[in-house]
Design an enzyme around this catalytic site. Structure first.
Site, PDB file in Angstrom:
ATOM      1  N   HIS A 143      -9.057   5.818   3.473  1.00 32.30           N
ATOM      2  CA  HIS A 143      -8.019   4.812   3.670  1.00 32.30           C
ATOM      3  C   HIS A 143      -7.353   4.502   2.331  1.00 32.30           C
ATOM      4  O   HIS A 143      -7.963   4.573   1.276  1.00 32.30           O
ATOM      5  CB  HIS A 143      -8.564   3.541   4.315  1.00 32.30           C
ATOM      6  CG  HIS A 143      -9.750   2.944   3.623  1.00 32.30           C
ATOM      7  ND1 HIS A 143     -11.009   3.499   3.681  1.00 32.30           N
ATOM      8  CD2 HIS A 143      -9.875   1.827   2.865  1.00 32.30           C
ATOM      9  CE1 HIS A 143     -11.858   2.750   3.000  1.00 32.30           C
ATOM     10  NE2 HIS A 143     -11.197   1.731   2.479  1.00 32.30           N
ATOM     11  N   HIS A 145      -5.245   1.668   0.226  1.00 30.62           N
ATOM     12  CA  HIS A 145      -4.893   0.253   0.102  1.00 30.62           C
ATOM     13  C   HIS A 145      -3.511   0.189  -0.534  1.00 30.62           C
ATOM     14  O   HIS A 145      -3.301   0.764  -1.601  1.00 30.62           O
ATOM     15  CB  HIS A 145      -5.865  -0.491  -0.828  1.00 30.62           C
ATOM     16  CG  HIS A 145      -7.264  -0.566  -0.331  1.00 30.62           C
ATOM     17  ND1 HIS A 145      -7.763  -1.702   0.261  1.00 30.62           N
ATOM     18  CD2 HIS A 145      -8.275   0.342  -0.353  1.00 30.62           C
ATOM     19  CE1 HIS A 145      -9.041  -1.493   0.573  1.00 30.62           C
ATOM     20  NE2 HIS A 145      -9.369  -0.262   0.211  1.00 30.62           N
TER      21      HIS A 145
END
Length: 157
Positions: A143, A145
């Site tokens: 992922h 950010h």
């Protein structure tokens, strides 16, 4: 808890230990670090898989056939968005990337650029990808950010 001699396991030591443990849960950096150190890679569904499957609610800011982006529930900046691939495909972290993942990795970064524009981050933003326990990765589903809306500092934590 209390030993017969009132030594190291005394009630005072127990209480101080419990206070330290409870306090660590209210210190954002410590709890993130603790979560990362406790996390282990697995083939089991992650919290992100549950968000993708709408089993856990999220505030979605972008979605297409490959990528989902939603607001972080513990934001570290006025804008803190997580961008994830909808299919993990063995890509639990950046260090696990293979050549076959090149397209989705590029898609994640390009999506970050699109969302930054959508969020009005014209003055700049930061992209972070945590990898492994020392990198403070707590969810083993790659992922990105996207952080913005305030002045970032260097070096980062």
């Amino acid at each position: 808890m209390v030993n017969s001699k009132g030594g190291a396991n005394s009630i005072g030591g127990y209480i101080n230990g419990r206070i330290a443990l409870l306090t660590s849960h209210f210190t954002p950096m410590a709890s993130e670090k603790d979560a990362a150190l406790a996390a282990t890679p697995s083939d089991a569904p992650t919290i992100f898989d549950k968000i993708i499957n709408k089993e856990i609610p999220s505030t979605v800011v972008y979605e297409d056939d490959k990528v989902l982006a939603f607001r972080d529930i513990g934001p570290q900046a006025p804008v803190h968005i997580l961008i994830i691939p909808k299919v993990r495909d063995g890509l639990t972290g950046l260090s696990k990337a293979e050549e076959r993942h090149s397209e989705i990795l590029g898609r994640l970064l390009y999506t970050a650029k699109l969302i930054a524009k959508q969020e009005g981050l014209d003055d700049g933003f930061r992209i972070v990808i945590n990898d492994g326990p020392t990198g403070c990765q707590s969810v083993y589903h790659i992922h990105v950010h996207l952080l913005g809306g305030r002045q970032m500092n260097w070096p980062p934590g």
